[in-house]
Scaffold this active site. Structure first.
Site, PDB file in Angstrom:
ATOM      1  N   LYS A  59       0.831  -1.215   0.000  1.00  4.04           N
ATOM      2  CA  LYS A  59       0.000   0.000   0.000  1.00  4.04           C
ATOM      3  C   LYS A  59       0.856   1.252   0.000  1.00  4.04           C
ATOM      4  O   LYS A  59       0.769   2.111   0.884  1.00  4.04           O
ATOM      5  CB  LYS A  59      -0.988  -0.015   1.161  1.00  4.04           C
ATOM      6  CG  LYS A  59      -1.950  -1.185   1.058  1.00  4.04           C
ATOM      7  CD  LYS A  59      -3.204  -0.989   1.854  1.00  4.04           C
ATOM      8  CE  LYS A  59      -4.143  -2.155   1.639  1.00  4.04           C
ATOM      9  NZ  LYS A  59      -3.615  -3.430   2.164  1.00  4.04           N
ATOM     10  N   ILE A  74       5.911  10.121  -1.431  1.00  3.43           N
ATOM     11  CA  ILE A  74       6.299  11.002  -2.536  1.00  3.43           C
ATOM     12  C   ILE A  74       6.856  10.149  -3.679  1.00  3.43           C
ATOM     13  O   ILE A  74       7.274   9.004  -3.459  1.00  3.43           O
ATOM     14  CB  ILE A  74       7.342  12.056  -2.087  1.00  3.43           C
ATOM     15  CG1 ILE A  74       8.629  11.373  -1.601  1.00  3.43           C
ATOM     16  CG2 ILE A  74       6.762  12.975  -1.017  1.00  3.43           C
ATOM     17  CD1 ILE A  74       9.804  12.318  -1.420  1.00  3.43           C
ATOM     18  N   PRO A  75       6.864  10.683  -4.895  1.00  6.72           N
ATOM     19  CA  PRO A  75       7.277   9.861  -6.037  1.00  6.72           C
ATOM     20  C   PRO A  75       8.648   9.198  -5.860  1.00  6.72           C
ATOM     21  O   PRO A  75       8.806   8.012  -6.173  1.00  6.72           O
ATOM     22  CB  PRO A  75       7.287  10.867  -7.200  1.00  6.72           C
ATOM     23  CG  PRO A  75       6.231  11.859  -6.823  1.00  6.72           C
ATOM     24  CD  PRO A  75       6.332  12.004  -5.319  1.00  6.72           C
TER      25      PRO A  75
END
Ligand code: BMP
Length: 212
Positions: A59, A63-64
């Site tokens: 899950k 942040i990217p």
């Protein structure tokens, strides 16, 4: 195709491998998450991947850049797919999808969770997340077997190109047949299988009920 994914939330390696072996002929993949990986380490993914494709349920919700690092670890460990949250936004999801494309693996995005509290915050955003998953090129979404009507709603949004994998069958009260009829491609089942005296019989019964 059996339409069944095993949620292997036992916490020790011996039980995990025993149960996975017993049910391997009935399940299309094995979902592992924090309970097993925190208990036994990420190495368990590779061992299970010899029995069935592994979906890593972490899950992911960051942040990217952090999402990218997590996905790389998980795919390097041998997982076939990762589950990510969608509420962190399109850039974070894009980061997971990009890594998955590089590794030729799958990404599933949580839309609305199956437990009672899953309606509190997810309900107003579930459709938006589903649309975002489709736009971002995810493999599919996670949607609740406890609410087949929501699976139907989400199927309308994502169309037929994306897969729906659906937890909440059995221990959480959902019916496998009902959610498959509502448009799910796979049900995800944990306790009803791994807590059964005969995990193989329990898995077989669920497969028979779905007739898929
Ligand atoms: P069980 O069949 O024992 O209820 O397990 C369901 C599995 O699916 C668990 O691993 C749980 O963490 C996961 N899950 C869920 O139940 N609902 C969701 O909305 C999303 C999940 O990943």
């Amino acid at each position: 195709k059996n339409c069944l994914i095993l949620a292997l939330d036992v916490t020790d390696r011996e039980n995990a491998l025993r149960i996975a072996n017993e049910v391997s002929e009935y399940v299309d993949s094995i979902k592992v998450g924090y309970p097993l990986v925190l208990g036994e380490g990420l190495g368990i993914v590779k061992e299970l991947a010899e029995l069935a494709p592994v979906i890593a349920d972490f899950k992911v919700a960051d942040i990217p850049n952090t999402d990218r690092l997590i996905c790389e670890h998980v795919f390097n460990a041998g997982a076939d797919a990762i589950i990510t949250h969608g509420f962190t936004g399109r850039d974070s999801l894009d980061s997971c999808v990009k890594v998955a494309e590089e590794y030729d693996r799958d990404v599933y995005v949580v839309t609305e969770m199956s437990h009672p509290g899953g309606v509190e915050f997810f309900r107003p955003v579930a459709e938006t997340i589903a649309q975002m998953a489709a736009d971002a090129g995810a493999t599919g979404v996670v949607a609740p077997a406890t609410r087949p009507e929501r699976v139907r709603d989400i199927r309308k949004i994502i169309g037929d190109d994306l897969h729906i994998i659906s937890p909440g069958v059995g221990a959480q009260g959902g019916s496998a047949a009902d959610v498959i009829n509502a448009g799910a491609d796979w049900v995800i089942v944990g306790r009803s299988i791994y807590n059964s005296d005969s995990p193989a019989d329990a898995a077989m019964r669920i497969c028979n009920e779905m007739k898929c």
